[in-house]
Design a protein around this motif. Structure first.
Motif, PDB file in Angstrom:
ATOM      1  N   GLU A  71       0.843  -1.189   0.000  1.00 23.71           N
ATOM      2  CA  GLU A  71       0.000   0.000   0.000  1.00 23.71           C
ATOM      3  C   GLU A  71       0.883   1.247   0.000  1.00 23.71           C
ATOM      4  O   GLU A  71       1.901   1.274   0.703  1.00 23.71           O
ATOM      5  CB  GLU A  71      -0.908   0.028   1.230  1.00 23.71           C
ATOM      6  CG  GLU A  71      -1.931  -1.086   1.254  1.00 23.71           C
ATOM      7  CD  GLU A  71      -2.981  -0.914   0.177  1.00 23.71           C
ATOM      8  OE1 GLU A  71      -3.302   0.228  -0.184  1.00 23.71           O
ATOM      9  OE2 GLU A  71      -3.481  -1.927  -0.317  1.00 23.71           O
ATOM     10  N   PRO A  72       0.519   2.266  -0.785  1.00 27.37           N
ATOM     11  CA  PRO A  72       1.380   3.437  -0.895  1.00 27.37           C
ATOM     12  C   PRO A  72       1.520   4.228   0.398  1.00 27.37           C
ATOM     13  O   PRO A  72       2.531   4.846   0.633  1.00 27.37           O
ATOM     14  CB  PRO A  72       0.692   4.288  -1.969  1.00 27.37           C
ATOM     15  CG  PRO A  72      -0.710   3.794  -2.017  1.00 27.37           C
ATOM     16  CD  PRO A  72      -0.671   2.346  -1.600  1.00 27.37           C
ATOM     17  N   ALA A  73       0.529   4.225   1.246  1.00 26.06           N
ATOM     18  CA  ALA A  73       0.604   5.000   2.477  1.00 26.06           C
ATOM     19  C   ALA A  73      -0.015   4.209   3.616  1.00 26.06           C
ATOM     20  O   ALA A  73      -0.941   3.435   3.426  1.00 26.06           O
ATOM     21  CB  ALA A  73      -0.122   6.336   2.328  1.00 26.06           C
ATOM     22  N   GLU A  74       0.533   4.415   4.792  1.00 25.23           N
ATOM     23  CA  GLU A  74      -0.035   3.758   5.954  1.00 25.23           C
ATOM     24  C   GLU A  74      -1.356   4.418   6.341  1.00 25.23           C
ATOM     25  O   GLU A  74      -1.537   5.618   6.166  1.00 25.23           O
ATOM     26  CB  GLU A  74       0.926   3.842   7.142  1.00 25.23           C
ATOM     27  CG  GLU A  74       2.152   2.964   6.979  1.00 25.23           C
ATOM     28  CD  GLU A  74       3.021   3.013   8.236  1.00 25.23           C
ATOM     29  OE1 GLU A  74       2.464   3.286   9.324  1.00 25.23           O
ATOM     30  OE2 GLU A  74       4.226   2.807   8.115  1.00 25.23           O
ATOM     31  N   THR A  75      -2.260   3.613   6.880  1.00 25.21           N
ATOM     32  CA  THR A  75      -3.513   4.170   7.357  1.00 25.21           C
ATOM     33  C   THR A  75      -3.252   4.951   8.629  1.00 25.21           C
ATOM     34  O   THR A  75      -2.669   4.414   9.567  1.00 25.21           O
ATOM     35  CB  THR A  75      -4.520   3.047   7.650  1.00 25.21           C
ATOM     36  OG1 THR A  75      -4.665   2.264   6.484  1.00 25.21           O
ATOM     37  CG2 THR A  75      -5.857   3.620   8.062  1.00 25.21           C
ATOM     38  N   PRO A  76      -3.669   6.229   8.675  1.00 19.65           N
ATOM     39  CA  PRO A  76      -3.435   7.015   9.895  1.00 19.65           C
ATOM     40  C   PRO A  76      -4.209   6.428  11.066  1.00 19.65           C
ATOM     41  O   PRO A  76      -5.257   5.815  10.879  1.00 19.65           O
ATOM     42  CB  PRO A  76      -3.959   8.403   9.545  1.00 19.65           C
ATOM     43  CG  PRO A  76      -4.367   8.384   8.115  1.00 19.65           C
ATOM     44  CD  PRO A  76      -4.390   6.954   7.658  1.00 19.65           C
ATOM     45  N   SER A  77      -3.690   6.619  12.250  1.00 20.10           N
ATOM     46  CA  SER A  77      -4.354   6.066  13.422  1.00 20.10           C
ATOM     47  C   SER A  77      -5.561   6.920  13.793  1.00 20.10           C
ATOM     48  O   SER A  77      -5.601   8.123  13.512  1.00 20.10           O
ATOM     49  CB  SER A  77      -3.377   5.981  14.595  1.00 20.10           C
ATOM     50  OG  SER A  77      -2.697   7.197  14.737  1.00 20.10           O
ATOM     51  N   PRO A  78      -6.563   6.309  14.426  1.00 21.28           N
ATOM     52  CA  PRO A  78      -7.764   7.056  14.828  1.00 21.28           C
ATOM     53  C   PRO A  78      -7.437   8.151  15.824  1.00 21.28           C
ATOM     54  O   PRO A  78      -6.443   8.074  16.542  1.00 21.28           O
ATOM     55  CB  PRO A  78      -8.646   5.980  15.479  1.00 21.28           C
ATOM     56  CG  PRO A  78      -8.093   4.662  15.018  1.00 21.28           C
ATOM     57  CD  PRO A  78      -6.632   4.891  14.776  1.00 21.28           C
ATOM     58  N   TRP A  79      -8.283   9.167  15.850  1.00 18.61           N
ATOM     59  CA  TRP A  79      -8.106  10.252  16.813  1.00 18.61           C
ATOM     60  C   TRP A  79      -9.426  10.514  17.517  1.00 18.61           C
ATOM     61  O   TRP A  79     -10.486  10.108  17.044  1.00 18.61           O
ATOM     62  CB  TRP A  79      -7.591  11.522  16.115  1.00 18.61           C
ATOM     63  CG  TRP A  79      -8.413  11.975  14.933  1.00 18.61           C
ATOM     64  CD1 TRP A  79      -8.394  11.470  13.682  1.00 18.61           C
ATOM     65  CD2 TRP A  79      -9.389  13.028  14.925  1.00 18.61           C
ATOM     66  NE1 TRP A  79      -9.273  12.130  12.877  1.00 18.61           N
ATOM     67  CE2 TRP A  79      -9.899  13.102  13.607  1.00 18.61           C
ATOM     68  CE3 TRP A  79      -9.865  13.918  15.890  1.00 18.61           C
ATOM     69  CZ2 TRP A  79     -10.896  14.041  13.236  1.00 18.61           C
ATOM     70  CZ3 TRP A  79     -10.837  14.846  15.524  1.00 18.61           C
ATOM     71  CH2 TRP A  79     -11.331  14.896  14.207  1.00 18.61           C
TER      72      TRP A  79
END
Ligand code: ZN
Length: 105
Positions: A71-79
């Protein structure tokens, strides 16, 4: 022979196959359907697959597949929303509940 990758789009499996061959690994594509057959079979049956020989080539092949399909980018973590306290998935820039924008940083 071991299947190392499968995808409904044969152009993607051929991309993986080409990458494997570039790395010196003999890979074959199986299960692809041509032309009119697409759309007449259940989608899962139309998936094409990449197979490689067992043994030393298999580990190398898995590494190549992982590299190609990464995958080109990591999934950002929830906030957590500071206004209403809802947990918001990382890919959203604003709270789904109240519209409060995600805090910087
Ligand atoms: Zn909120």
């Amino acid at each position: 022979m071991t299947r190392v990758y499968s995808h409904p789009d044969p152009s993607i499996t051929h991309l993986v196959q080409n990458a494997l061959r570039s790395a010196g690994i003999d890979a074959v594509v199986q299960g692809e359907r041509h032309g009119a057959a697409m759309g007449e079979v259940p989608p899962i049956a139309a998936w094409s697959e990449v197979w490689v020989g067992d043994g030393a080539a298999l580990e190398a092949a898995r590494a190549v597949v992982a590299e190609v399909t990464r995958e080109p980018a990591e999934t950002p973590s929830p906030w957590t929303c500071a206004l209403c306290g809802e947990t918001v998935e990382g890919q959203f820039g604003a709270c789904w509940s109240c519209g409060n924008p995600q805090p910087e940083g």
